[in-house]
Write a protein that holds these residues in place. Structure first.
Motif, short mmCIF file in Angstrom:
data_model
loop_
_atom_site.label_atom_id
_atom_site.label_comp_id
_atom_site.label_asym_id
_atom_site.label_seq_id
_atom_site.Cartn_x
_atom_site.Cartn_y
_atom_site.Cartn_z
N THR A 82 0.83 -1.16 -0.04
CA THR A 82 -0.08 -0.01 -0.04
C THR A 82 0.95 1.37 -0.05
O THR A 82 2.21 1.11 0.33
CB THR A 82 -0.81 0.10 1.29
OG1 THR A 82 0.07 0.13 2.38
CG2 THR A 82 -1.70 -1.13 1.38
N ARG A 84 0.65 3.75 2.02
CA ARG A 84 0.82 3.66 3.36
C ARG A 84 2.22 3.10 3.87
O ARG A 84 3.07 3.52 4.57
CB ARG A 84 -0.38 3.36 4.25
CG ARG A 84 -0.13 3.61 5.56
CD ARG A 84 -1.22 3.68 6.39
NE ARG A 84 -0.87 3.92 7.86
CZ ARG A 84 -1.82 3.89 8.83
NH1 ARG A 84 -2.89 4.02 8.19
NH2 ARG A 84 -1.55 4.05 9.96
N SER A 87 5.20 4.70 2.88
CA SER A 87 5.48 5.78 3.57
C SER A 87 6.24 5.63 4.82
O SER A 87 6.74 6.13 5.45
CB SER A 87 4.50 7.08 3.54
OG SER A 87 3.46 6.44 4.54
N GLU A 88 5.44 4.44 5.52
CA GLU A 88 5.97 4.07 6.78
C GLU A 88 7.41 3.44 6.57
O GLU A 88 8.15 3.40 7.82
CB GLU A 88 5.14 2.75 7.39
CG GLU A 88 3.95 3.48 8.03
CD GLU A 88 2.91 2.37 8.15
OE1 GLU A 88 1.73 2.69 8.67
OE2 GLU A 88 3.21 0.99 7.91
#
Ligand SMILES: Nc1ncnc2c1ncn2[C@@H]1O[C@H](COP(=O)(O)OP(=O)(O)OP(=O)(O)O)[C@@H](O)[C@H]1O
Ligand SMILES: [Mg+2]
Length: 499
Positions: A82, A84, A87-88
């Motif tokens: 994902t 996300r 970015s994590e």
């Protein structure tokens, strides 16, 4: 058995192997390999439509690959990841369309990435603004944190997108044409900020068509052509000419020549013309002449062409078209007067993404009520796409599938096909590759031969030096110098500083 004494080398920051992506039968990426080391600034280059943004979108997990493996720090990423998750893992993106929220303020856009400071009573706004101000100051950018992003110029928006990305702890920063609408000085500031991060091991992958800045600031380059990997090379010892040959597959061709000094009645005459961020200014453009208004991104040249088109309110002064008074009011009025514009913000003002290429090419108001002749329009669209080398040549394809540079070519084709008296160009070749740029200049020059006059607002001093017959260099909204005959990068740079 003797153990090997050499320590295993640390895995690279980013390693892409055999990346493949197919859109409707054509491969946008075919088995591409790419490695970015820790602390490296790596440029990703290639013609318009070569597959650069596709690779970036796959890295961002906005889209998914059909085949291939991507590893970060030696750890292979799952195929279905994902945005996300990326970015994590500390991967930060600045996409070609910047991805800012126009209705929100500068500070809010920065806080979207950097996080909102919160207290017992929710978001602490003074702290949010203070953090934004500090992040802007780090890049030497003077912008009010409370200003809505929609009110900023496209160059200022690009800087906000950069500030926002740098405001977060990142391992890898991926930038898709961050400098396309920035003048050299601003681009230098951006690269200085990226270089400062190198010491902490942060790597950067930068997509750019500005080869001089790539050679000046990047460590290595990877070149794609039609979705395939051509080569990866260090920039040391690489010349601009060699780079062009890698990108387009042959040595660069000649640029169209310039015109001698024009005579006759001016096509456009400005006397004390002023508006937001510029003026009062006086200048003239002769029939068939290309005059550049230039300077650093905030010099006022972009606001000037917007005001002439009626896309921004002017404050006052005299404007004449072929000797008759012209009062800029709305773009529709400008078009009716034979004026066409290529705006700097093509996302917002240029093309309708959900319409087809053909529909966009013939968006201009029709004269009379003649019904649309679809067959004729298709033929005309196909011809224009051929002439401007828009790829792919699918006039019924939705505009949103075209790569950034190809969308820009569509916009140029549309405005030139309208055979305007006056053509207002704002950053005409932002995002256009080196090969297509020469072809576009030739088209503009050809239109001038047919009597079109061009007022070009450009922050790209190479472009100004290459095609302008005259250059009006602005500094803080006022004319710093008018260059005739000696329009060179050095003379424009000097005048842009106000000297
Ligand atoms: N959703 C889509 N459907 C079909 N084709 C697509 C789609 N998205 C991209 N393409 C095609 O994939 C190819 C690669 O596009 P991409 O945007 O990666 O090019 P690029 O190298 O970034 O070019 P530019 O320099 O112009 O930005 C292009 O031919 C484009 O038309
Ligand atoms: Mg692109």
């Amino acid at each position: 058995m003797a153990a090997s004494t050499a320590p295993a080398p640390a895995p690279p920051l980013l390693e892409i192997r055999g990346l493949r992506k197919v859109y409707g039968g054509t491969a946008a990426l075919a088995d591409v390999d790419l490695t970015v080391h820790h602390g490296e600034i790596h440029a990703l280059l290639g013609e318009n439509g070569a597959g650069k943004s596709t690779l970036v979108r796959i890295l961002a997990a906005v889209e998914h690959e059909d085949a291939g493996v991507i590893s970060l720090g030696g750890e292979p990423l799952p195929a279905r990841r994902t945005t996300r998750a990326m970015s994590e893992r500390g991967v930060v993106f600045i996409h070609q369309d910047l991805g800012l929220v126009p209705s929100m303020s500068v500070a809010e856009n920065i806080a979207q990435y950097a996080g909102y400071p919160t207290g017992r009573l929710g978001i602490r706004w003074p702290d949010t603004r203070r953090r934004a101000r500090a992040a802007l100051a780090r890049l030497d950018i003077e912008l009010a944190p409370d200003q809505p992003v929609a009110e900023l110029s496209i160059a200022e928006q690009a800087m906000v997108a950069v500030v926002r990305a740098l405001a977060r702890d990142a391992r890898l920063i991926v930038l898709d044409e961050p400098t396309a609408s920035l003048a050299a000085a601003e681009a230098n500031r951006l690269f200085a900020a990226l270089r400062a991060l190198r010491t902490s091991g942060v790597g950067c992958l930068v997509v750019s068509h500005r080869l001089d800045e790539v050679l000046a600031h990047c460590d290595r380059v990877t070149v794609l052509r039609n979705g395939t990997l051509i080569d990866t090379r260090p920039t040391t010892g690489l010349t601009a000419r060699a780079l062009v040959t890698m990108i387009v597959g042959h040595a660069p061709g000649p640029l169209p020549g310039k015109r001698g000094l024009p005579g006759g009645r001016p096509r456009l005459r400005l006397d004390g013309f002023s508006g937001p961020g510029f003026g009062p200014l006086s200048l003239q453009v002769a029939r068939g002449e290309i005059v550049a208004v230039t300077g650093f991104a905030d010099a006022g040249h972009l606001a000037l062409v917007d005001a002439l088109y009626g896309a921004r309110t002017a404050h006052g002064g005299v404007v004449e078209l072929d000797g008759a008074p012209y009062l800029p009011s709305t773009p529709a009025h400008a078009i009716a007067q034979g004026i066409q514009q290529v705006p700097s913000d093509r996302e917002a003002l240029g093309l309708a993404g959900t319409l087809s290429a053909r529909e966009n090419l013939f968006l201009n108001p029709r004269r009379g009520l003649t019904p649309i002749d679809l067959r004729r329009e298709r033929r005309a669209a196909a011809r224009l796409m051929e002439e401007f080398d828009v790829r792919p040549r699918r006039c019924d394809a939705q505009v949103s599938i075209f790569s950034g540079g190809n969308a820009q070519k569509l916009l140029l084709a549309r405005t030139l096909a309208a055979r305007p008296r006056l053509l207002l160009l704002a950053e005409p070749t932002a995002g256009v590759d080196v090969g297509a740029r020469a072809a576009i200049y030739a088209k503009v020059r050809e239109a001038c031969g047919d009597g079109t006059s061009v007022l070009m607002a450009s922050s790209d001093f190479n472009e100004v030096a290459e095609i302008a017959d005259r250059a009006v260099v602005l500094h803080r909204g006022r004319v710093s110098k008018v260059l005739e005959g000696d329009v060179t990068v050095a003379s424009v740079t000097g005048a842009a500083h106000g000297s």
